[in-house]
Scaffold this motif. Structure first.
Motif, PDB file in Angstrom:
ATOM      1  N   LYS A  62       0.830  -1.214   0.000  1.00  0.00           N
ATOM      2  CA  LYS A  62       0.000   0.000   0.000  1.00  0.00           C
ATOM      3  C   LYS A  62       0.861   1.258   0.000  1.00  0.00           C
ATOM      4  N   PHE A  64       3.466   1.860  -1.686  1.00  0.00           N
ATOM      5  CA  PHE A  64       4.055   2.186  -2.989  1.00  0.00           C
ATOM      6  C   PHE A  64       3.359   3.438  -3.544  1.00  0.00           C
ATOM      7  N   ASN A  65       4.130   4.490  -3.746  1.00  0.00           N
ATOM      8  CA  ASN A  65       3.558   5.716  -4.290  1.00  0.00           C
ATOM      9  C   ASN A  65       3.631   5.654  -5.814  1.00  0.00           C
ATOM     10  N   ARG A  67       1.051   7.083  -7.918  1.00  0.00           N
ATOM     11  CA  ARG A  67       0.233   8.065  -8.629  1.00  0.00           C
ATOM     12  C   ARG A  67       0.789   9.485  -8.587  1.00  0.00           C
TER      13      ARG A  67
ATOM     14  N   ALA B  31      -9.172   7.405  -5.385  1.00  0.00           N
ATOM     15  CA  ALA B  31      -7.736   7.176  -5.181  1.00  0.00           C
ATOM     16  C   ALA B  31      -7.234   8.099  -4.072  1.00  0.00           C
ATOM     17  N   GLY B  35      -0.911   9.598  -3.332  1.00  0.00           N
ATOM     18  CA  GLY B  35      -0.301   8.718  -4.329  1.00  0.00           C
ATOM     19  C   GLY B  35      -0.160   7.279  -3.886  1.00  0.00           C
ATOM     20  N   ASN B  36      -0.335   7.009  -2.579  1.00  0.00           N
ATOM     21  CA  ASN B  36      -0.266   5.632  -2.092  1.00  0.00           C
ATOM     22  C   ASN B  36      -1.561   4.895  -2.444  1.00  0.00           C
ATOM     23  N   ALA B  37      -1.563   3.587  -2.203  1.00  0.00           N
ATOM     24  CA  ALA B  37      -2.755   2.791  -2.521  1.00  0.00           C
ATOM     25  C   ALA B  37      -3.853   3.031  -1.482  1.00  0.00           C
ATOM     26  N   LEU B  38      -5.081   2.760  -1.847  1.00  0.00           N
ATOM     27  CA  LEU B  38      -6.196   2.900  -0.911  1.00  0.00           C
ATOM     28  C   LEU B  38      -5.932   2.053   0.338  1.00  0.00           C
ATOM     29  N   GLY B  39      -6.246   2.612   1.499  1.00  0.00           N
ATOM     30  CA  GLY B  39      -6.046   1.894   2.758  1.00  0.00           C
ATOM     31  C   GLY B  39      -4.742   2.255   3.447  1.00  0.00           C
ATOM     32  N   ALA B  40      -3.892   3.049   2.769  1.00  0.00           N
ATOM     33  CA  ALA B  40      -2.609   3.439   3.383  1.00  0.00           C
ATOM     34  C   ALA B  40      -2.810   4.694   4.228  1.00  0.00           C
ATOM     35  N   VAL B  45      -9.327  -0.467   2.100  1.00  0.00           N
ATOM     36  CA  VAL B  45      -9.607  -0.149   0.695  1.00  0.00           C
ATOM     37  C   VAL B  45     -11.089   0.196   0.509  1.00  0.00           C
TER      38      VAL B  45
END
Lengths: 206, 131
Positions: A62, A64-65, A67, B31, B35-40, B45
């Motif tokens: 999670k 990992f940047n 975007r 999103a 820039g990290n993934a959802l849930g970070a 999520v």
């Protein structure tokens, strides 16, 4: 003019607050609360490239940047291929309950954040983000931002740099990108209220 | 005496008066904005868009993410993880300029939240990490 801006701001915030209250209400009354707070992972799509944000090492993945940096589909595909290896490596670097003796031999030349910062085994080390990607066909360079709760109770953020190389369908740690880590980060609140961190030496330059 | 306009004041202090009312999940268009993934951050999520990463203008995303990672560490005590979350929010809130009342309210809300709804998340995370 200024008063009008403030009133608009207030309206925006009240709307956000209302949405959140409504969201919470629906969430908890629906009986699906547990489902919403359990993370089993998901597949994330960025510019058409799939990323398996799933266990093992779910939280490291999670972080990992992907975007905030303008990465091409080819670069994203390289990161997608390397993600399981970088996530496992990051987890080993955190060293929360993992014996350093369990690290692969190739990773013994890695700098230990715990040693650099004199952290004892009770200090929980976490990952904030993995970013600043520089990618070629053979290697991936990036930074990992770590953080932990310092002795004064405040978060301490620390950045180090890494290079991974492709080797027989695997991605392995090759070396550090620089002879020294970027080190402790200085964080400030952005005008939007979010924490923004830069290396201490760069902050001093400004 | 140096004169400061309102924008300059915001840059120094990180926000204006109404930021006290600022709630933000840190997501937009499905999103995360960082820039990290959802849930970070705060939430999973599925709930990231509903659970605030910023409450009363205070960024609590790092305390939440550390809490998630504690849950995902095999053998980590849930009580310790939940206690750390409240303490981290309290300290981080004060470091961001929050007053005692605000900081205690935020720490209390998240502390009660994980106490009430954290059991299944903890069990799932432990099962995943201890395999």
């Amino acid at each position: 003019m200024y008063q009008e801006q403030q009133v608009n701001r207030l309206h925006t915030y009240l709307k956000q607050f209302g949405s959140l209250v409504l969201g919470f209400g629906l969430l908890f009354s629906s009986g699906y609360a547990a489902e919403y707070f359990v993370d089993k992972g998901h597949v994330d799509g960025v510019s058409g490239i799939s990323f398996e944000i799933k266990p093992p090492y779910l939280n490291e993945k999670k972080a990992f940047n992907l975007r905030a940096e303008n990465l091409s589909p080819w670069q994203l595909q390289q990161i997608s291929d390397a993600m399981p290896f970088i996530a496992a490596f990051t987890n080993a670097q955190l060293g929360n309950g993992v014996s350093p003796a369990l690290l692969p031999a190739s990773e013994t030349k890695v700098r230990s954040i715990r040693n650099i910062q004199n952290l004892n085994s009770d200090t929980f080390l976490a990952v904030k983000t993995i970013q600043n990607w520089q990618i070629t066909a053979q290697q991936i360079q990036f930074n990992i931002d770590y953080f932990y709760t310092g002795q004064d109770g405040h978060f301490v953020f620390f950045r180090d740099n890494y290079i991974f190389k492709s080797n027989k369908q695997k991605w392995v740690f090759e070396k550090h990108a620089k002879t020294e880590p970027e080190g402790v980060l200085v964080c400030e609140k952005s005008p939007q209220g979010w924490r923004v961190c830069v290396p201490l030496h760069r902050a001093k330059d400004h | 005496m140096q004169e400061c306009n309102i924008e300059l004041t915001r840059q120094v202090h990180g926000g204006g008066f109404w930021d006290f009312l600022k709630f933000d999940s840190g997501t937009s268009n499905g999103a995360r904005e960082d820039g990290n993934a959802l849930g970070a951050g705060c939430g999973t999520v599925k709930s990231d868009a509903y659970v605030p990463d910023m409450m009363f203008g205070i960024d609590v995303s790092q305390a939440c993410f550390q809490h998630d990672q504690s849950y995902s560490t095999c053998g980590f005590s849930r009580l310790t993880a939940d206690t750390n979350l409240s303490n981290n929010i309290l300290n981080d809130c004060k470091a961001q300029g929050g007053n005692a009342l605000t900081c205690n309210v935020i720490a209390g809300v998240y502390g009660v939240g994980v106490t009430l709804f954290g059991a299944s998340a903890f069990n799932q995370a432990q099962a995943q990490s201890c395999n």
